[in-house]
Design a protein around this motif. Structure first.
Motif, short mmCIF file in Angstrom:
data_model
loop_
_atom_site.label_atom_id
_atom_site.label_comp_id
_atom_site.label_asym_id
_atom_site.label_seq_id
_atom_site.Cartn_x
_atom_site.Cartn_y
_atom_site.Cartn_z
N UNK A 58 0.81 -1.21 0.00
CA UNK A 58 0.00 0.00 0.00
C UNK A 58 0.85 1.27 0.00
N UNK A 59 1.96 1.25 0.71
CA UNK A 59 2.78 2.44 0.84
C UNK A 59 3.85 2.57 -0.24
N UNK A 60 3.80 1.73 -1.24
CA UNK A 60 4.78 1.83 -2.33
C UNK A 60 4.60 3.14 -3.10
N UNK A 61 3.37 3.58 -3.25
CA UNK A 61 3.12 4.86 -3.92
C UNK A 61 3.66 6.03 -3.11
N UNK A 62 3.56 5.94 -1.80
CA UNK A 62 4.10 6.98 -0.93
C UNK A 62 5.61 7.06 -1.09
N UNK A 63 6.27 5.93 -1.13
CA UNK A 63 7.72 5.90 -1.30
C UNK A 63 8.12 6.48 -2.65
N UNK A 64 7.35 6.18 -3.68
CA UNK A 64 7.65 6.71 -5.01
C UNK A 64 7.51 8.22 -5.06
N UNK A 65 6.42 8.73 -4.51
CA UNK A 65 6.21 10.19 -4.51
C UNK A 65 7.26 10.89 -3.66
#
Length: 86
Positions: A58-65
């Motif tokens: 779920x937090x992969x997008x947060x890491x990318x941003x």
């Protein structure tokens, strides 16, 4: 949580604390910029360890941003120092 994830989180916490100490105690803008970039990379690494430890992406997008924002901040500071000088 596994022992490996706990050790990784502890090492990342120590790394982030030392970099924040460097931000507070440094005198020049280049030192602070590098330390803040390292803190950002440490936070991204912590998110990645959390993703692997829990198996939830779920937090992969947060890491990318966050990584994109860190890159843009580093480029902006580098351009500013290039025009102004260290």
């Amino acid at each position: 949580m596994t022992v490996v994830a706990t050790v990784c989180f502890a090492a990342l916490a120590v790394s982030a604390a030392l970099c924040l100490l460097r931000v507070v105690r440094s005198e020049g803008l280049p030192d602070r910029a590098i330390a803040l970039d390292t803190v950002t990379a440490t936070i991204i690494s912590g998110i990645a360890v959390g993703i692997v430890a829990t198996g939830d992406g779920t937090y992969a997008d947060v890491a990318l941003v966050l990584s994109l924002l860190g890159f843009l901040a580093t480029v902006t500071i580098a351009r500013y120092m290039g025009r102004r000088g260290p």
